[in-house]
Scaffold this motif. Structure first.
Motif, PDB file in Angstrom:
ATOM      1  N   GLU A 108       0.665  -1.168   0.052  1.00  0.00           N
ATOM      2  CA  GLU A 108      -0.029  -0.033  -0.045  1.00  0.00           C
ATOM      3  C   GLU A 108       0.825   1.197   0.057  1.00  0.00           C
ATOM      4  OE1 GLU A 108      -3.107  -0.069  -0.437  1.00  0.00           O
ATOM      5  OE2 GLU A 108      -3.388  -2.114  -0.047  1.00  0.00           O
ATOM      6  N   GLU A 109       0.256   2.461  -0.453  1.00  0.00           N
ATOM      7  CA  GLU A 109       0.894   3.803  -0.410  1.00  0.00           C
ATOM      8  C   GLU A 109       1.149   4.066   1.006  1.00  0.00           C
ATOM      9  OE1 GLU A 109       1.679   5.883  -2.742  1.00  0.00           O
ATOM     10  OE2 GLU A 109       1.142   4.599  -4.186  1.00  0.00           O
ATOM     11  N   HIS A 110       2.604   4.499   1.291  1.00  0.00           N
ATOM     12  CA  HIS A 110       2.838   4.686   2.524  1.00  0.00           C
ATOM     13  C   HIS A 110       2.311   5.530   3.468  1.00  0.00           C
ATOM     14  CE1 HIS A 110       6.182   4.734   5.772  1.00  0.00           C
ATOM     15  NE2 HIS A 110       6.139   6.091   5.512  1.00  0.00           N
ATOM     16  N   ALA A 111       1.734   6.734   2.631  1.00  0.00           N
ATOM     17  CA  ALA A 111       0.969   7.618   3.436  1.00  0.00           C
ATOM     18  C   ALA A 111      -0.454   7.099   4.066  1.00  0.00           C
ATOM     19  CB  ALA A 111       0.606   8.773   2.435  1.00  0.00           C
ATOM     20  N   GLN A 112      -0.861   6.156   3.431  1.00  0.00           N
ATOM     21  CA  GLN A 112      -2.021   5.501   3.740  1.00  0.00           C
ATOM     22  C   GLN A 112      -1.610   4.601   4.922  1.00  0.00           C
ATOM     23  OE1 GLN A 112      -5.170   6.132   2.716  1.00  0.00           O
ATOM     24  NE2 GLN A 112      -5.734   4.568   4.258  1.00  0.00           N
ATOM     25  N   VAL A 113      -0.582   3.876   5.212  1.00  0.00           N
ATOM     26  CA  VAL A 113      -0.205   2.948   6.101  1.00  0.00           C
ATOM     27  C   VAL A 113       0.018   4.024   7.313  1.00  0.00           C
ATOM     28  CG1 VAL A 113       1.545   1.490   6.995  1.00  0.00           C
ATOM     29  CG2 VAL A 113       0.800   1.467   4.653  1.00  0.00           C
ATOM     30  N   VAL A 114       0.827   5.281   7.165  1.00  0.00           N
ATOM     31  CA  VAL A 114       0.855   6.054   8.313  1.00  0.00           C
ATOM     32  C   VAL A 114      -0.384   6.509   8.818  1.00  0.00           C
ATOM     33  CG1 VAL A 114       1.664   8.331   9.042  1.00  0.00           C
ATOM     34  CG2 VAL A 114       3.089   6.755   7.472  1.00  0.00           C
TER      35      VAL A 114
END
Length: 529
Positions: free
Chosen positions: A66-72
């Motif tokens: 997944e996109e890193h920003a979404q994981v954060v």
């Protein structure tokens, strides 16, 4: 030969307003979401996270691609605790090289560790020490263009429906829903015994907002082992996006600078007409804020004069708990009071010693008693009066459908508070029965639900007719207003200067209602005679 991989599940629990103690990064020419900067003695270190670990799952949701920003964002929305499934750096690189399906690996490990947890009868552990008991979670989902971002499924041998196939960028994940969460309530109503079709219909009918009460396998196991009931009264509220506000006021030379009005239809105590540059404005009060508590005491079930009295008792420094209308609507959707957030913030651990009865019927946030007027029919008033052995109070049951009591609004299991204006909560069964029998063909009772009765008892609040909504009976003047007891018989903590008639508000000019139900702080008060 493929390598044997050993992912680790780490539950990181932070203290309120503290960090987890690690950074989550992506780096150039490096695959995966990396754990970096693990602080010494931090929750992350105590949970077993190590520098270079790759995050495979967050709260059971596979996030490796997944996109890193979404994981954060998912980690941030996890509240006080987050569960990370991680793989050490060397193993991750080997898995990538050998083409291992990490999503499949994560599922197998997660299931194995959950089975291991089921065998535990001791309190859960986090960061190497006994952690607070797990709680069900309230999650507020706001529908997006693609829906709520989850699917429902049943699991053989397990009660209820489970949320699966979460979209990592969907509304459910953003609200804190975790993969394989079990659905307990929708908008304050229990759905554990509902069919798949019934639950889907309730979600659809909820429109663009829905409130879920959810439990995971760890929470289910703990509550079952402790013989405790899962309900919203025990829920963790940290994931709710809208919070009540605690306002500390300092009285100025001209008072506080706001009006307090009790709304006719809702019973809410509403802040009105705040003066600019007044103490109220400087403290952060806003027009149309709804007052929930004064100095830590709930006021939503009190009448207007009682609330005014509590503010006046504060002398110059009252503390008000308030919500705006949007926040109030969210809590009403869950059918809990915003006071719950404030109260649990002081003592977040759920009660473990007393079993609470879960109410699946409709509940109201405002616990109000009800005035019920009835005229005797051919078969009497149409209800029975009972008492529980070794317990105070009398309660009503066997309410006949369409009988006088049913038509007047009396419900099964209501507690009887007053008969014809006289408080009977401490009277014997025989005396109350005699009082009812001597009332002739007309009877007026003050009753409240079991839930409301328990609330008032716990809060040590006397139950009085002034708390109830006006009775809507236009056929004749209210008998209840005519038989109000003498001051010595009242259960109210202090005498009232004015007794308002309980006749229909439609018969009272709106200007009169607004004036008598409005108090002024630092402004000219309009007196009505």
């Amino acid at each position: 030969m493929a390598s044997v991989l050993h992912p680790r599940e780490c539950k990181v629990t932070r203290k309120k307003q503290k960090s987890y103690g690690f950074s989550l990064r992506i780096e150039k020419d490096t695959e995966g979401h990396l754990i970096r900067n693990v602080e010494k003695n931090s929750p992350a270190e105590k949970a077993g996270l190590k520098d270079g670990d790759r995050v495979l799952r967050v709260n059971g949701l596979f996030v490796d691609k997944e996109e890193h920003a979404q994981v954060v964002e998912i980690v941030k929305n996890s509240g006080k605790s987050v569960v990370l499934l991680v793989l050490d750096e060397a193993s991750y690189k080997k898995a990538e090289k050998e083409g291992v399906n990490l999503e499949d690996l994560g599922q197998k490990v997660s299931k194995g560790q959950q089975q291991k947890k089921q065998k535990q009868a001791t309190p859960p552990m986090a960061n190497g020490a006994i952690s607070p008991a797990p709680q069900p979670r309230l999650c507020y989902l706001v529908k997006e263009e693609k829906g709520y971002g989850f699917s429902l499924k049943t699991i053989e041998g397990k009660k209820g429906l489970f949320l699966v196939d979460l979209s990592s960028q969907g509304a459910a994940a953003k609200a804190g829903v975790q993969n394989n969460d079990r659905l307990i309530e929708i908008n304050g109503k229990n759905v554990e015994n509902d069919t798949h079709e019934e639950v889907v219909e309730k979600v659809k009918n909820s429109g663009n907002h829905v409130m879920f009460l959810l439990s995971n396998e760890e929470t289910d196991h703990y509550y079952t082992s402790q013989k405790m009931t899962l309900n919203k009264e025990r829920a963790n509220l940290e994931l709710l996006p809208l919070k009540p506000r605690l306002i500390e006021l300092q009285k100025g030379e001209n008072g506080y600078g706001f009006y307090l009005r009790m709304e006719q239809n809702t019973g809410d105590h509403v802040i009105k007409d705040i003066d600019s540059k007044s103490p109220a404005a400087k403290a952060g009060l806003k027009d149309n804020d709804i007052l929930v508590a004064v100095n830590g005491e709930r006021v939503d079930a009190l009448d207007h004069d009682s609330v005014v009295g509590k503010i006046k008792q504060s002398e110059t420094k009252p503390t008000l708990l308030v919500v705006d209308k949007e926040t109030d609507a969210m809590y009403k959707l869950a059918q809990i009071s915003p006071y719950s957030y404030y109260n649990r913030g002081k003592d977040p651990a759920p009660a473990k010693t007393e079993e609470k009865v879960e109410l699946h019927s409709e509940q109201k946030v405002n616990h109000k008693p009800r005035i019920c007027k009835m005229v005797k029919g051919p078969n009497g008033f149409g209800f029975s009066l009972n008492m529980a052995k070794n317990k105070p109070g009398l309660f009503i049951n066997e309410v006949q459908s369409h009988g006088p009591a049913d038509t007047a609004g009396v419900e099964n299991n209501d507690f009887l508070v007053e008969v014809n204006g006289v408080n009977v909560m401490n009277e014997s069964y025989d005396k109350v029965v005699a009082r009812i029998q001597s009332s002739g063909d007309k009877l007026t009772v003050l009753v409240c639900s079991k839930d409301a009765y328990k609330y008032f008892q716990d809060q040590n609040i006397p139950i009085t007719a002034s708390m109830a909504d006006p009775i809507h009976d236009t056929s004749e003047p209210s008998a209840y207003a005519e038989t109000i007891p003498a001051e010595s018989e009242r259960t109210s903590p202090e005498p009232r200067e004015r007794v308002l008639p309980l006749s229909p508000m439609s018969c009272v000019p709106e200007e009169f209602y607004n004036n008598v139900c409005e108090s002024v702080y630092g402004k000219l008060q309009v007196q009505v005679t």
